[in-house]
Design an enzyme around this catalytic site. Structure first.
Site: not given
Ligand code: HEM
Ligand SMILES: *[C@@H]1O[C@H](CO)[C@@H](O)[C@H](O)[C@H]1NC(C)=O
Length: 344
Positions: A62-63, A70, A72, A268
């Site tokens: 998600h970053d 960054d 954020s 896994d």
């Protein structure tokens, strides 16, 4: 042993797991201090709270998916976005692990960006959750951004109701350039962690995309969709392997019978076993079956656990290398706030 504090027990279990994986009790050794400190804190946090591991793996996605890696996603407030940062995005429901990043930042100070800390923490979580089967090296040197918008996160992150074409387009977008194979590989991260009812409610109705009927009724029983109307949004494990024995009985899910190792919480290739019997949670998981090439990859990763481990590690390296897009990049003092109130 009888007098052992209950809080110490999970730590012992974790230490046992590390030694079984052929690692020292202190985990991987890194030749740089920042990575060593990150490792130690991640091990500690995961030993006390097992839900932190999956949260950290998801945070990397998600970053890096929104303006590159960054940091954020960690911001509580920025000069241009106020408090309407990525954390407020609908598609960021359930995001967690921020306190661990804060703790690590306090230990490393100015030595590392928040974006680096996050990338390293997610890497270590994947290593620990996979019992040492998924491990990769990534360089440091990422910088932190000063922009974080909820709208941008919702516009860029894929949704659980996407069809195959939407997922393919999202992954292939300029600045990302992820292939269908990488989409299939990375979706295997849904072998761990949890999801809120609102993220899979579309899978519970009569008009749902194909889903095994026993699994569907087990989900509806565990988290009745009516709860949403009462303001409740409970969670279930992403992987029926991680659910209670009662849930597994309702879902007619016997890990051994479908070739899945029964140990709960392990990162896994069980996702591929589950997907090919329609026991995956999201529409976005199931739709991978609707494309010929993606479906062949599902089969391949089901049949070859080691191949998935190494392809997943490679895709995480690519994900963790997506360059920061913005201007005014810096190394934040506090991962939740930009260093200045104004940028020109
Ligand atoms: C392919 C598109 C993807 C979609 C549509 C998607 C969607 C979602 C949704 C809706 C949830 C549950 C959120 C909630 O209700 O709390 C979730 C959880 C999760 N996702 Fe994904 N995801 C995708 C790809 C990925 C990737 C690439 C990764 C990591 C490499 C990932 C890792 C995870 C993890 C670990 C969780 C559980 C988080 C936790 O327990 O804290 N997902 N995903
Ligand atoms: C996109 O990735 C492929 C390999 O997956 C590579 O051959 C191609 O050069 C990349 N394109 C860009 C614009 O980076």
């Amino acid at each position: 042993m009888a007098r052992l504090n209950a809080a110490v027990l999970p730590l012992c279990v974790a230490l046992l797991a590390f030694s079984l994986a052929g690692q020292s009790a202190a985990g991987r050794y890194y030749s740089d201090q920042v990575q060593d400190k990150v490792r130690k804190e991640v091990e500690k946090a995961m030993a006390y709270n097992p839900s932190i591991g999956p949260a950290l793996v998801r945070l990397v996605f998600h970053d890096c998916w929104v303006n590159g890696c960054d940091g954020s996603v960690l911001l509580d407030k920025t000069p241009t976005d106020g408090t309407n940062t990525e954390k407020k995005a609908v598609n960021n429901i359930g995001l967690a692990g921020f306190e661990v990043i804060d703790t690590i930042k306090q230990k490393v100070g100015a030595a590392a960006s928040c974006a680096d800390i996050l990338a390293f923490a997610g890497r270590d979580a994947a290593d620990i959750l996979s019992r040492g089967n998924i491990f990769y090296s990534i360089p440091g040197g990422r910088k932190d951004g000063v922009v974080s918008s909820a709208a941008a996160a919702d516009a860029n992150l894929p949704e659980s109701t996407f069809d195959f074409g939407q997922l393919q387009t999202n992954f292939a977008a300029p600045g990302r350039n992820f292939t269908v194979e990488e989409l299939v590989v990375l979706s295997g991260a849904h072998s761990i962690g949890v999801a809120h009812l609102s993220s899979y409610k579309d899978r519970l109705g009569a008009d749902a995309t194909p889903i095994d009927s026993d699994y569907q009724s087990a989900l509806a029983k565990a988290t009745p969709p009516e709860l949403l109307g009462k303001g409740q949004d409970p969670t279930v494990p992403n992987n029926p392997r991680d659910a209670s024995a009662a849930f597994q009985k309702d879902a007619a899910y016997d890990p051994a019978a479908v070739g899945v190792s029964p140990t709960r919480g392990v990162l896994d290739n069980s996702y591929y076993h589950n997907n090919l019997i329609n026991k995956v949670l999201f529409k976005s998981d199931w739709v991978l079956r609707t494309d010929g090439f993606a479906a062949s990859k599902l089969q391949e990763y089901k049949d070859n656990a080691a191949e998935w481990n190494s392809d997943f590690a490679a895709a995480m390296v690519k994900l963790s290398s997506l360059p920061a897009q913005g201007k005014n990049l810096e190394i934040r003092k506090n991962c939740r706030f930009t260093n200045q109130q104004y940028y020109y």
